[in-house]
Write a protein that holds these residues in place. Structure first.
Motif, PDB file in Angstrom:
ATOM      1  N   ALA A   5       0.842  -1.203   0.000  1.00  0.00           N
ATOM      2  CA  ALA A   5       0.000   0.000   0.000  1.00  0.00           C
ATOM      3  C   ALA A   5       0.874   1.249   0.000  1.00  0.00           C
ATOM      4  O   ALA A   5       2.045   1.204   0.372  1.00  0.00           O
ATOM      5  CB  ALA A   5      -0.914   0.000   1.224  1.00  0.00           C
ATOM      6  N   TYR A   6       0.293   2.360  -0.444  1.00  0.00           N
ATOM      7  CA  TYR A   6       0.981   3.654  -0.448  1.00  0.00           C
ATOM      8  C   TYR A   6       0.272   4.585   0.523  1.00  0.00           C
ATOM      9  O   TYR A   6      -0.959   4.631   0.563  1.00  0.00           O
ATOM     10  CB  TYR A   6       0.949   4.309  -1.834  1.00  0.00           C
ATOM     11  CG  TYR A   6       1.508   3.477  -2.952  1.00  0.00           C
ATOM     12  CD1 TYR A   6       2.723   2.823  -2.828  1.00  0.00           C
ATOM     13  CD2 TYR A   6       0.830   3.367  -4.159  1.00  0.00           C
ATOM     14  CE1 TYR A   6       3.244   2.078  -3.870  1.00  0.00           C
ATOM     15  CE2 TYR A   6       1.336   2.625  -5.208  1.00  0.00           C
ATOM     16  CZ  TYR A   6       2.551   1.983  -5.048  1.00  0.00           C
ATOM     17  OH  TYR A   6       3.058   1.246  -6.086  1.00  0.00           O
ATOM     18  N   ASP A   7       1.051   5.343   1.269  1.00  0.00           N
ATOM     19  CA  ASP A   7       0.494   6.430   2.066  1.00  0.00           C
ATOM     20  C   ASP A   7       0.620   7.676   1.214  1.00  0.00           C
ATOM     21  O   ASP A   7       1.730   8.068   0.848  1.00  0.00           O
ATOM     22  CB  ASP A   7       1.269   6.600   3.375  1.00  0.00           C
ATOM     23  CG  ASP A   7       1.057   5.423   4.317  1.00  0.00           C
ATOM     24  OD1 ASP A   7      -0.073   4.942   4.398  1.00  0.00           O
ATOM     25  OD2 ASP A   7       2.036   4.997   4.960  1.00  0.00           O
ATOM     26  N   VAL A   8      -0.517   8.270   0.861  1.00  0.00           N
ATOM     27  CA  VAL A   8      -0.512   9.439  -0.021  1.00  0.00           C
ATOM     28  C   VAL A   8      -1.158  10.620   0.690  1.00  0.00           C
ATOM     29  O   VAL A   8      -1.962  10.448   1.603  1.00  0.00           O
ATOM     30  CB  VAL A   8      -1.245   9.158  -1.358  1.00  0.00           C
ATOM     31  CG1 VAL A   8      -0.571   8.036  -2.116  1.00  0.00           C
ATOM     32  CG2 VAL A   8      -2.707   8.841  -1.140  1.00  0.00           C
ATOM     33  N   LEU A   9      -0.778  11.794   0.250  1.00  0.00           N
ATOM     34  CA  LEU A   9      -1.364  13.025   0.782  1.00  0.00           C
ATOM     35  C   LEU A   9      -2.109  13.694  -0.370  1.00  0.00           C
ATOM     36  O   LEU A   9      -1.504  14.100  -1.358  1.00  0.00           O
ATOM     37  CB  LEU A   9      -0.273  13.941   1.330  1.00  0.00           C
ATOM     38  CG  LEU A   9      -0.738  15.212   2.010  1.00  0.00           C
ATOM     39  CD1 LEU A   9      -1.632  14.892   3.201  1.00  0.00           C
ATOM     40  CD2 LEU A   9       0.454  16.029   2.466  1.00  0.00           C
ATOM     41  N   SER A  10      -3.420  13.770  -0.252  1.00  0.00           N
ATOM     42  CA  SER A  10      -4.232  14.386  -1.299  1.00  0.00           C
ATOM     43  C   SER A  10      -4.871  15.656  -0.745  1.00  0.00           C
ATOM     44  O   SER A  10      -4.695  15.989   0.425  1.00  0.00           O
ATOM     45  CB  SER A  10      -5.314  13.406  -1.769  1.00  0.00           C
ATOM     46  OG  SER A  10      -6.271  13.217  -0.746  1.00  0.00           O
ATOM     47  N   GLU A  11      -5.628  16.335  -1.581  1.00  0.00           N
ATOM     48  CA  GLU A  11      -6.293  17.561  -1.109  1.00  0.00           C
ATOM     49  C   GLU A  11      -7.314  17.259  -0.009  1.00  0.00           C
ATOM     50  O   GLU A  11      -7.688  18.133   0.754  1.00  0.00           O
ATOM     51  CB  GLU A  11      -6.951  18.291  -2.274  1.00  0.00           C
ATOM     52  CG  GLU A  11      -7.996  17.472  -2.990  1.00  0.00           C
ATOM     53  CD  GLU A  11      -8.497  18.141  -4.260  1.00  0.00           C
ATOM     54  OE1 GLU A  11      -9.547  17.721  -4.756  1.00  0.00           O
ATOM     55  OE2 GLU A  11      -7.838  19.074  -4.750  1.00  0.00           O
ATOM     56  N   ASP A  12      -7.746  15.990   0.087  1.00  0.00           N
ATOM     57  CA  ASP A  12      -8.672  15.580   1.148  1.00  0.00           C
ATOM     58  C   ASP A  12      -7.955  15.124   2.412  1.00  0.00           C
ATOM     59  O   ASP A  12      -8.589  14.684   3.359  1.00  0.00           O
ATOM     60  CB  ASP A  12      -9.568  14.437   0.639  1.00  0.00           C
ATOM     61  CG  ASP A  12     -10.365  14.838  -0.597  1.00  0.00           C
ATOM     62  OD1 ASP A  12     -10.730  16.022  -0.692  1.00  0.00           O
ATOM     63  OD2 ASP A  12     -10.602  13.964  -1.451  1.00  0.00           O
TER      64      ASP A  12
END
Length: 146
Positions: A5-12
């Motif tokens: 899995a990837y830990d991502v930072l989105s606008e949410d």
């Protein structure tokens, strides 16, 4: 490290999304196109900082992507590890990033004005240019004179 899995930072805000199947390699700093619940694509990289794998095989291991500046830090409190600094400068240049040498602990050095100057980095750059020219000449069938 969880490769599934990837830990991502989105606008949410932060999210955890399932990883893309091999052979796609994603590393720190990659920009991803994401959908509702999945990664759609890895966007093109502007730079990629890599190192050789610890096993000594001829593969590379990505360390970070889309890096603009690499800080190479060395202490003036002891002998400067010149070979390590050269190696890190080469890694940074080859990645497409701009290396910056940071010399710390000048207050502990008996004579900080006598410490090495940035011209050493320029000399390394000249050596790499010469090596590239030599490789091009050999490919073209020319003779390299030193």
């Amino acid at each position: 490290m969880d490769r599934s899995a990837y830990d991502v930072l989105s606008e949410d805000g932060p999210r955890r999304l399932p990883a893309l199947p091999p052979p796609v390699e994603v590393t720190v700093g990659d920009w991803l196109a994401i959908g509702d619940e999945a990664v759609v694509a890895v966007l093109p990289r502007t730079s990629l900082l890599v190192r050789g794998v610890p096993s000594g095989r001829s593969r590379t291991q990505p360390l970070a992507a889309n890096v603009d500046v690499v800080l190479v830090v060395a202490s003036l409190a002891g002998a400067i590890p010149v070979r390590r600094v050269e190696r890190l400068l080469t890694l940074a240049w080859e990645s497409g990033a701009t290396p910056v040498v940071v010399l710390t602990k000048a207050d502990l050095h008996p004579d900080p004005e006598a410490s090495p100057r940035p011209r050493a980095a320029r000399a390394g750059r000249r050596r790499r240019r010469r090596a590239r020219r030599g490789r091009r000449r050999r490919r073209a069938g020319g003779v390299q004179h030193t």
